[in-house]
Structures are given as C-alpha cells and as structure tokens.
Write a protein that holds these residues in place. Structure first.
Motif, PDB file in Angstrom:
ATOM      1  N   LEU A 125       0.691  -1.313  -0.070  1.00 11.94           N
ATOM      2  CA  LEU A 125       0.174   0.101  -0.079  1.00 11.94           C
ATOM      3  C   LEU A 125       0.752   1.385   0.046  1.00 11.94           C
ATOM      4  O   LEU A 125       0.419   2.228  -0.653  1.00 11.94           O
ATOM      5  CB  LEU A 125      -0.828   0.040   1.337  1.00 11.94           C
ATOM      6  N   LEU A 126       2.014   1.206   0.489  1.00  8.12           N
ATOM      7  CA  LEU A 126       3.203   2.214   0.794  1.00  8.12           C
ATOM      8  C   LEU A 126       3.396   2.894  -0.772  1.00  8.12           C
ATOM      9  O   LEU A 126       3.738   3.855  -0.962  1.00  8.12           O
ATOM     10  CB  LEU A 126       4.088   2.231   1.498  1.00  8.12           C
ATOM     11  N   GLN A 127       3.340   1.860  -1.711  1.00  8.81           N
ATOM     12  CA  GLN A 127       3.603   2.551  -3.158  1.00  8.81           C
ATOM     13  C   GLN A 127       2.346   2.441  -4.033  1.00  8.81           C
ATOM     14  O   GLN A 127       2.625   2.063  -5.333  1.00  8.81           O
ATOM     15  CB  GLN A 127       4.871   1.440  -3.641  1.00  8.81           C
ATOM     16  N   ALA A 128       1.337   2.604  -3.278  1.00  6.89           N
ATOM     17  CA  ALA A 128      -0.066   2.275  -4.215  1.00  6.89           C
ATOM     18  C   ALA A 128       0.090   3.294  -5.514  1.00  6.89           C
ATOM     19  O   ALA A 128      -0.344   2.690  -6.577  1.00  6.89           O
ATOM     20  CB  ALA A 128      -0.995   2.865  -3.314  1.00  6.89           C
ATOM     21  N   LYS A 129       0.311   4.415  -5.431  1.00  3.10           N
ATOM     22  CA  LYS A 129       0.360   5.375  -6.647  1.00  3.10           C
ATOM     23  C   LYS A 129       1.321   4.786  -7.674  1.00  3.10           C
ATOM     24  O   LYS A 129       0.765   4.858  -8.901  1.00  3.10           O
ATOM     25  CB  LYS A 129       0.961   6.737  -6.262  1.00  3.10           C
ATOM     26  N   GLU A 130       2.393   4.555  -7.213  1.00  7.16           N
ATOM     27  CA  GLU A 130       3.460   4.087  -8.294  1.00  7.16           C
ATOM     28  C   GLU A 130       3.103   2.814  -8.747  1.00  7.16           C
ATOM     29  O   GLU A 130       3.576   2.588  -9.895  1.00  7.16           O
ATOM     30  CB  GLU A 130       4.852   3.951  -7.431  1.00  7.16           C
ATOM     31  N   LEU A 131       2.349   1.959  -8.230  1.00  9.04           N
ATOM     32  CA  LEU A 131       1.794   0.718  -8.571  1.00  9.04           C
ATOM     33  C   LEU A 131       0.806   0.884  -9.880  1.00  9.04           C
ATOM     34  O   LEU A 131       0.718  -0.147 -10.736  1.00  9.04           O
ATOM     35  CB  LEU A 131       1.144  -0.304  -7.658  1.00  9.04           C
ATOM     36  N   ILE A 132       0.238   1.905  -9.853  1.00  8.86           N
ATOM     37  CA  ILE A 132      -1.143   1.960 -10.803  1.00  8.86           C
ATOM     38  C   ILE A 132      -0.708   1.590 -12.162  1.00  8.86           C
ATOM     39  O   ILE A 132      -1.279   0.914 -12.879  1.00  8.86           O
ATOM     40  CB  ILE A 132      -1.921   3.250 -10.638  1.00  8.86           C
ATOM     41  N   PRO A 133       0.367   2.265 -12.682  1.00 12.26           N
ATOM     42  CA  PRO A 133       0.618   1.882 -14.186  1.00 12.26           C
ATOM     43  C   PRO A 133       1.136   0.437 -14.436  1.00 12.26           C
ATOM     44  O   PRO A 133       0.758   0.052 -15.684  1.00 12.26           O
ATOM     45  CB  PRO A 133       1.841   2.782 -14.312  1.00 12.26           C
ATOM     46  N   PHE A 134       1.746  -0.004 -13.558  1.00 11.25           N
ATOM     47  CA  PHE A 134       2.113  -1.690 -13.712  1.00 11.25           C
ATOM     48  C   PHE A 134       0.855  -2.293 -13.414  1.00 11.25           C
ATOM     49  O   PHE A 134       0.584  -3.218 -14.376  1.00 11.25           O
ATOM     50  CB  PHE A 134       2.993  -1.887 -12.614  1.00 11.25           C
ATOM     51  N   LEU A 135      -0.058  -2.159 -12.732  1.00  4.13           N
ATOM     52  CA  LEU A 135      -1.240  -3.041 -12.636  1.00  4.13           C
ATOM     53  C   LEU A 135      -2.319  -2.706 -13.776  1.00  4.13           C
ATOM     54  O   LEU A 135      -2.911  -3.664 -14.102  1.00  4.13           O
ATOM     55  CB  LEU A 135      -2.010  -2.471 -11.206  1.00  4.13           C
ATOM     56  N   ASP A 136      -1.985  -1.566 -14.343  1.00  3.60           N
ATOM     57  CA  ASP A 136      -2.607  -1.315 -15.666  1.00  3.60           C
ATOM     58  C   ASP A 136      -2.456  -2.232 -16.687  1.00  3.60           C
ATOM     59  O   ASP A 136      -3.314  -3.027 -17.275  1.00  3.60           O
ATOM     60  CB  ASP A 136      -2.505   0.217 -16.027  1.00  3.60           C
ATOM     61  N   ILE A 137      -1.285  -2.499 -16.910  1.00  8.52           N
ATOM     62  CA  ILE A 137      -0.730  -3.543 -17.767  1.00  8.52           C
ATOM     63  C   ILE A 137      -0.950  -4.695 -17.550  1.00  8.52           C
ATOM     64  O   ILE A 137      -1.545  -5.606 -18.351  1.00  8.52           O
ATOM     65  CB  ILE A 137       0.849  -3.206 -17.894  1.00  8.52           C
ATOM     66  N   ILE A 138      -0.842  -5.213 -16.111  1.00 10.83           N
ATOM     67  CA  ILE A 138      -1.433  -6.416 -16.003  1.00 10.83           C
ATOM     68  C   ILE A 138      -2.777  -6.871 -15.985  1.00 10.83           C
ATOM     69  O   ILE A 138      -2.925  -7.879 -16.571  1.00 10.83           O
ATOM     70  CB  ILE A 138      -0.993  -6.738 -14.300  1.00 10.83           C
ATOM     71  N   ARG A 139      -3.425  -5.837 -15.813  1.00 11.78           N
ATOM     72  CA  ARG A 139      -5.039  -6.000 -15.906  1.00 11.78           C
ATOM     73  C   ARG A 139      -5.226  -6.098 -17.507  1.00 11.78           C
ATOM     74  O   ARG A 139      -6.206  -7.082 -17.804  1.00 11.78           O
ATOM     75  CB  ARG A 139      -5.700  -4.569 -15.533  1.00 11.78           C
ATOM     76  N   GLN A 140      -4.672  -5.319 -18.457  1.00 13.18           N
ATOM     77  CA  GLN A 140      -4.872  -5.166 -19.738  1.00 13.18           C
ATOM     78  C   GLN A 140      -4.715  -7.020 -20.264  1.00 13.18           C
ATOM     79  O   GLN A 140      -5.170  -7.322 -21.211  1.00 13.18           O
ATOM     80  CB  GLN A 140      -4.302  -4.275 -20.554  1.00 13.18           C
ATOM     81  N   GLU A 141      -3.381  -7.303 -19.624  1.00 17.61           N
ATOM     82  CA  GLU A 141      -3.151  -8.739 -19.893  1.00 17.61           C
ATOM     83  C   GLU A 141      -4.275  -9.844 -19.494  1.00 17.61           C
ATOM     84  O   GLU A 141      -3.952 -11.299 -19.584  1.00 17.61           O
ATOM     85  CB  GLU A 141      -1.919  -9.132 -19.656  1.00 17.61           C
ATOM     86  N   GLY A 142      -5.076  -9.524 -18.730  1.00 20.84           N
ATOM     87  CA  GLY A 142      -6.128 -10.357 -18.288  1.00 20.84           C
ATOM     88  C   GLY A 142      -5.673 -11.149 -17.013  1.00 20.84           C
ATOM     89  O   GLY A 142      -5.935 -12.400 -16.832  1.00 20.84           O
ATOM     90  N   VAL A 143      -4.616 -11.049 -16.216  1.00 24.53           N
ATOM     91  CA  VAL A 143      -4.134 -11.845 -15.596  1.00 24.53           C
ATOM     92  C   VAL A 143      -4.363 -11.163 -13.969  1.00 24.53           C
ATOM     93  O   VAL A 143      -4.676  -9.971 -13.786  1.00 24.53           O
ATOM     94  CB  VAL A 143      -2.423 -11.735 -15.412  1.00 24.53           C
ATOM     95  N   SER A 144      -4.731 -12.138 -13.055  1.00 23.37           N
ATOM     96  CA  SER A 144      -5.253 -11.929 -11.861  1.00 23.37           C
ATOM     97  C   SER A 144      -4.144 -11.428 -10.740  1.00 23.37           C
ATOM     98  O   SER A 144      -3.239 -11.567 -10.778  1.00 23.37           O
ATOM     99  CB  SER A 144      -5.822 -13.160 -11.278  1.00 23.37           C
ATOM    100  N   ILE A 145      -4.840 -10.317 -10.117  1.00 23.94           N
ATOM    101  CA  ILE A 145      -3.781  -9.736  -9.212  1.00 23.94           C
ATOM    102  C   ILE A 145      -4.108 -10.037  -7.616  1.00 23.94           C
ATOM    103  O   ILE A 145      -5.468  -9.497  -7.269  1.00 23.94           O
ATOM    104  CB  ILE A 145      -3.909  -8.237  -9.279  1.00 23.94           C
ATOM    105  N   ALA A 146      -3.412 -10.286  -6.881  1.00 26.80           N
ATOM    106  CA  ALA A 146      -3.542 -10.549  -5.421  1.00 26.80           C
ATOM    107  C   ALA A 146      -2.528  -9.728  -4.600  1.00 26.80           C
ATOM    108  O   ALA A 146      -1.667  -9.259  -5.305  1.00 26.80           O
ATOM    109  CB  ALA A 146      -3.355 -11.956  -5.050  1.00 26.80           C
ATOM    110  N   MET A 147      -3.031  -9.413  -3.379  1.00 26.68           N
ATOM    111  CA  MET A 147      -2.057  -8.301  -2.650  1.00 26.68           C
ATOM    112  C   MET A 147      -2.218  -8.924  -1.130  1.00 26.68           C
ATOM    113  O   MET A 147      -3.206  -8.989  -0.422  1.00 26.68           O
ATOM    114  CB  MET A 147      -2.586  -6.912  -2.756  1.00 26.68           C
ATOM    115  N   GLU A 148      -0.970  -9.065  -0.703  1.00 27.05           N
ATOM    116  CA  GLU A 148      -0.562  -9.466   0.821  1.00 27.05           C
ATOM    117  C   GLU A 148      -0.457  -8.129   1.389  1.00 27.05           C
ATOM    118  O   GLU A 148       0.462  -7.692   1.130  1.00 27.05           O
ATOM    119  CB  GLU A 148       0.258 -10.581   0.989  1.00 27.05           C
TER     120      GLU A 148
END
Ligand code: SF4
Ligand code: SF4
Length: 278
Positions: A125-148
């Motif tokens: 969560l501490l790098q939430a903003k920085e993670l968004i562009p990365f998560l955007d790419i992963i989402r577009q690839e249709g891959v599931s994302i989990a977070m501990e």
C-alpha cells in the motif's frame, strides 16, 4: 515512467493466493515486527546485505582487490567491494514495463493454474500510486492480481485507489501487542468495510507467536468479524538475513504445545483455520 522499489521477485509461489503465482516483494512497511521474515523490506532504499563470510580481509586473505577499501583503512566504501560482500536489498531500479514483461513470462501458467501476480512486502500500500501503471498493464493482459497487505491505511485512500485492480486481498493481521498501532482495530474495521462492500475475495492470515494471548486474539478477531484464518507458526528461518543487515535477531518460534493450544482455542470458537507451512 515511475520506478518501483522492489527487494525480490519469486516465481512459482503456491501460498500467496489462488493457483501458481509470481510474488513481488515491495519495500517499506509501517510495522517493524521483530519476527519479520522479510526484514530487508522494512528499511528504506540504499541499504545492503553485508556478507562478512565473503570478505577476504576478515578471512585472513591478503589481496590487492582490498587496496583502498574502508575496511582496509582506505576511502572506498564497503558497498563497492569487488568480491560482492555487499548486495543491495533493492533490485536495480526497474520501470513498470520491464517489470510487467518479467512477471508475464509465466502468463500461461497463471491462466492454467488459476494463479497470477501477488504484491507482497513489506507493505505494498505504501507504493500504491507508483503501482497503478504496472497494475494497468497486468489488468490489460487479463492476469489476476492478489495483494498481501496489513491493510493499515489510516486515510483509506490507498485502499480505495488499488481496489479496482486487486482481485484477491490477503490481509495479514497484526494482533500481537508488540505490533499494535494507534487505533489499529478502528482502521482495520473501516478498510475491511470497503473491501467487503466491493465483494472482492478476502482471506485473513496470522503469524502465531507465543506472546499472543488467546483472549486478546479472539476479541480482536470477533471485532473484525473474522471467522476463517490462515495460521502460520512463526519460524526463525530468516536469521541470516538479520545478521547480514546488522539487525538483532531473536527466534520467536513458539513451542508446539502453545501453538496447538492456540489452534484448539480458534477451533473451539468456530474460527475455521487452515495451517500454512511457509
Ligand atoms: S574489498 Fe573490503 S569488503 Fe571487499 S573483501 Fe576486501 S576488505 Fe573485504
Ligand atoms: S508487517 Fe509484515 S513485512 Fe511488515 S514488519 Fe511485519 S512481518 Fe515484516
């Protein structure tokens, strides 16, 4: 493109969410649990693992490679040791496209096993903003994302920001007195309310250490409305990491008897428990 601070990437993980996953360990954490098995994630960037067992001078070998080293009375910092006594705890700065390319090499395995990418740490969560562009790419690839995550986000803004991207939330509970932070239960309740309203997949995790009192744990679990739990018996397998970071190490592995009693108390109070051996 923003860079993410990452300590390591592990492929083929089977305890970090559904299916087979690649887990990304991110730097930074609001807690400093003394039994943490990833202590390198707690510190800021620019720190090193120091492996004195590799030091030529300390092992009595005289070498021109050591000329100028601060350990040999010179000016050259330890971090520039040519034989690798120092290793940065942060991976070489990686932009989000390169990171996505690296983790997506197992995409077919994710799809066939029902797995995906897991963000862990530290506290992602501490790098939430920085993670968004990365998560955007992963989402577009249709891959599931989990977070501990500890879910300890006072302002709730980071949880809200990541909510649309995270399919599976693995909430790492901090019920030990050594861990408590100001209004811990209040913050957790508010954030859990957001997750529960979103109908996302949520699972809870707890590392058992002997100082955790059964009554206190049960009260906290009831207050958070937790009735299923993944339980991990604390272990001391990270001792060498503490030594290399120059941090004090204490083994918090509980006795089998205390662990079993705790487990029985959870069962007796209808908390469905799965034991994880990680
Ligand atoms: S350069 Fe320094 S840290 Fe590296 S082996 Fe020589 S004395 Fe040890
Ligand atoms: S919350 Fe997790 S990563 Fe942070 S210090 Fe505690 S055990 Fe380590």
């Amino acid at each position: 493109m923003r860079l993410l601070e990452i300590t390591s990437i592990q492929r083929g993980c089977v305890y970090d969410g559904h299916g087979v996953r690649t887990t990304i360990f991110l730097k930074g954490c609001p807690f400093s649990c003394p039994w943490c098995c990833n202590p390198e994630t707690q510190k800021g960037s620019g720190d090193f693992f120091v492996d004195n067992g590799r030091c030529l001078r300390l092992t009595g070998i005289s070498s021109p490679l050591c000329d100028g080293c601060e350990r040999n009375g010179g000016q050259r910092p330890l971090s520039s040791c040519p034989v690798g006594v120092c290793t940065p705890t942060t991976l070489t700065a990686m932009d989000v496209r390169k990171l996505a390319q690296e983790v997506l090499q197992d995409k077919s395995l994710f799809i066939s096993s029902g797995g995906g990418i897991t963000l862990s740490g530290g506290e992602p969560l501490l790098q939430a903003k920085e993670l968004i562009p990365f998560l955007d790419i992963i989402r577009q690839e249709g891959v599931s994302i989990a977070m501990e995550t500890t879910l300890y986000d006072k302002g709730m803004d980071r949880v809200k920001l990541l909510l649309p991207f995270i399919d599976e939330w693995i909430v790492d509970l901090k019920l030990q007195k050594e861990n408590y932070r100001e209004d811990y239960l209040g913050i957790m309740r508010r954030n859990l309310e957001i997750l529960r309203a979103s109908a996302k997949d949520i699972c809870f995790r707890l590392v058992y250490v002997e100082s955790l009192k059964v009554d206190e744990a049960l009260t906290a679990l009831a207050s958070l409305e937790v009735n299923t739990l993944e339980l991990i018996k604390c272990h001391g397998l990270s001792q060498s990491k503490y030594q290399k970071l120059g941090m004090d190490f204490k083994d918090y592995t509980p006795s089998e008897e205390a662990y079993q009693k705790f487990l029985e108390a959870l069962n007796a109070n209808n908390i469905k428990t799965t034991q994880l051996s990680v």
